[in-house]
Design a protein around this motif. Structure first.
Motif, mmCIF file in Angstrom:
data_model
loop_
_atom_site.group_PDB
_atom_site.id
_atom_site.type_symbol
_atom_site.label_atom_id
_atom_site.label_comp_id
_atom_site.label_asym_id
_atom_site.label_seq_id
_atom_site.Cartn_x
_atom_site.Cartn_y
_atom_site.Cartn_z
ATOM 1 N N UNK A 95 0.852 -1.388 -0.143
ATOM 2 C CA UNK A 95 -0.036 0.209 -0.279
ATOM 3 C C UNK A 95 0.984 1.410 0.007
ATOM 4 N N UNK A 96 1.815 1.206 -0.946
ATOM 5 C CA UNK A 96 2.705 2.379 -1.125
ATOM 6 C C UNK A 96 2.195 3.760 -1.562
ATOM 7 N N UNK A 119 1.416 -11.592 4.471
ATOM 8 C CA UNK A 119 1.193 -10.437 3.492
ATOM 9 C C UNK A 119 -0.265 -9.790 3.506
ATOM 10 N N UNK A 120 -1.159 -10.813 3.944
ATOM 11 C CA UNK A 120 -2.612 -10.462 3.993
ATOM 12 C C UNK A 120 -2.708 -9.409 4.978
ATOM 13 N N UNK A 121 -1.891 -9.504 6.210
ATOM 14 C CA UNK A 121 -1.945 -8.908 7.441
ATOM 15 C C UNK A 121 -1.230 -7.465 7.153
ATOM 16 N N UNK A 122 -0.237 -7.473 6.430
ATOM 17 C CA UNK A 122 0.321 -6.335 5.857
ATOM 18 C C UNK A 122 -0.563 -5.313 4.932
ATOM 19 N N UNK A 123 -1.277 -6.015 4.342
ATOM 20 C CA UNK A 123 -2.178 -5.324 3.147
ATOM 21 C C UNK A 123 -3.378 -4.708 4.089
ATOM 22 N N UNK A 124 -4.173 -4.961 5.234
ATOM 23 C CA UNK A 124 -4.825 -4.603 5.998
ATOM 24 C C UNK A 124 -4.112 -3.472 6.766
ATOM 25 N N UNK A 125 -2.990 -3.689 7.230
ATOM 26 C CA UNK A 125 -2.358 -2.696 8.029
ATOM 27 C C UNK A 125 -2.239 -1.277 7.097
ATOM 28 N N UNK A 126 -1.674 -1.331 6.016
ATOM 29 C CA UNK A 126 -1.388 -0.441 4.898
ATOM 30 C C UNK A 126 -2.558 0.334 4.710
ATOM 31 N N UNK A 127 -3.785 -0.644 4.425
ATOM 32 C CA UNK A 127 -5.158 0.111 4.162
ATOM 33 C C UNK A 127 -5.599 0.827 5.260
ATOM 34 N N UNK A 128 -5.524 0.455 6.591
ATOM 35 C CA UNK A 128 -6.019 1.364 7.730
ATOM 36 C C UNK A 128 -5.171 2.575 7.716
ATOM 37 N N UNK A 129 -3.835 2.476 7.728
ATOM 38 C CA UNK A 129 -3.008 3.661 7.447
ATOM 39 C C UNK A 129 -3.332 4.798 6.565
ATOM 40 N N UNK A 130 -3.795 4.308 5.335
ATOM 41 C CA UNK A 130 -4.219 5.438 4.282
ATOM 42 C C UNK A 130 -5.449 5.787 4.233
ATOM 43 N N UNK A 131 -6.467 4.996 4.972
ATOM 44 C CA UNK A 131 -7.921 5.419 5.022
ATOM 45 C C UNK A 131 -8.083 6.520 5.947
ATOM 46 N N UNK A 132 -9.163 7.331 5.325
ATOM 47 C CA UNK A 132 -9.508 8.719 5.958
ATOM 48 C C UNK A 132 -10.339 8.256 7.184
ATOM 49 N N UNK A 133 -10.275 9.063 8.468
ATOM 50 C CA UNK A 133 -11.403 8.713 9.470
ATOM 51 C C UNK A 133 -12.590 8.470 9.002
ATOM 52 N N UNK A 134 -13.295 7.229 9.137
ATOM 53 C CA UNK A 134 -14.417 6.752 8.709
ATOM 54 C C UNK A 134 -14.605 6.549 7.534
ATOM 55 N N UNK A 135 -13.439 6.072 6.948
ATOM 56 C CA UNK A 135 -13.240 5.485 5.417
ATOM 57 C C UNK A 135 -13.562 4.044 5.411
ATOM 58 N N UNK A 136 -13.865 3.613 4.257
ATOM 59 C CA UNK A 136 -14.327 2.265 4.051
ATOM 60 C C UNK A 136 -13.610 1.454 3.219
ATOM 61 N N UNK A 137 -13.067 0.168 3.653
ATOM 62 C CA UNK A 137 -12.553 -0.897 2.966
ATOM 63 C C UNK A 137 -13.325 -1.935 2.474
ATOM 64 N N UNK A 138 -13.650 -2.200 1.057
ATOM 65 C CA UNK A 138 -14.547 -2.991 0.666
ATOM 66 C C UNK A 138 -13.730 -4.131 0.039
#
Length: 244
Positions: A95-96, A119-138
């Motif tokens: 999630x660079x 790597x799946x754990x890394x992906x979720x952590x990266x997504x959480x880092x770049x999501x805006x507060x209240x943002x959604x990961x689908x």
């Protein structure tokens, strides 16, 4: 790095035929995602050839992407509007990008393409880092069915037979590790070609734990993009995770 952990592998093997008929209609996914953000920018992990990103952009939602395969990005760039979509070439697990994004999405079971340890754990952590507060990961993924594992291992799938070639497909599962190797074998007059592919599948509740570890919570789960209720007999799921 094992060959199956190479994030460029899928694109190298399948880009030439990826846009052939048979891929799912993107319209229901686009309608669903457009309902979660009106303008974006949205981030698509494994953006590929733009199957979802281009029609979502046409709906007025700005889209950016991450894609490991230059061959897949070349397909995107060759399509109308494809040159305007920013794409980072890299492993989606990293999630660079900087963000923040109100929406990140990962479709077509592609989470399971991350086979490397953690790597799946890394992906979720990266997504959480770049999501805006209240943002959604689908996430769109299938629900594993153990009965299918035995069926897959006990048969040879005949993909195509022509005067010039024969294409076969076989699977081998590691049930304890929740991984599989799929081998596509193509015979032609010029020789034999192997196209291996690996997956690390998870059940929905296991994906929920990945999200929780990254600080995201499950907001909703549906059986499909049409928001039909998810139940014990659902074969697929659309899961929406939120950042507090």
């Amino acid at each position: 790095m094992a060959s199956l952990d190479d994030p460029e592998l899928f694109g190298r093997q399948w880009a030439a035929t990826y846009d052939s008929p048979g891929n799912p209609d993107p319209a229901p996914a686009v309608e669903f995602l457009a309902g979660l953000t009106s303008v974006g920018p949205a981030l698509e992990l494994a953006i590929g050839s733009g199957r979802v990103a281009l029609p979502l952009t046409a709906r007025g939602v700005a889209v950016e992407g991450i894609e490991a395969s230059p061959d897949m990005v070349a397909l995107l760039r060759a399509k109308p509007g494809g040159e305007e979509i920013p794409v980072v070439i890299g492993d989606m697990a990293d999630v660079a990008v900087a963000g923040p994004y109100p929406l990140v999405y990962l479709v077509f079971n592609t989470l399971f393409n991350l086979t490397g340890e953690g790597r799946q754990e890394d992906c979720f952590a990266g997504v959480a880092r770049v999501l805006a507060p209240g943002g959604a990961f689908v996430i769109e993924a299938y629900v594993p069915d153990a009965a299918n594992f035995d069926r897959d291992e006990q048969r040879i799938q005949v993909r195509s037979v022509t005067e010039e070639s024969v294409e076969l497909r076989l699977h081998q599962y590691d049930r304890q590790a929740q991984t599989f190797v799929r081998q596509t074998i193509i015979f032609t007059d010029e020789g034999t070609q192997l196209k291996p592919f690996g997956g690390h599948y998870r059940w929905p509740e296991q994906i929920d734990r990945l999200a929780a570890q990254a600080g995201l919570h499950l907001e909703a789960r549906y059986a499909n993009w049409h928001r039909e209720p998810f139940g014990p007999n659902s074969n697929d799921h659309i899961s929406v995770y939120r950042k507090p």
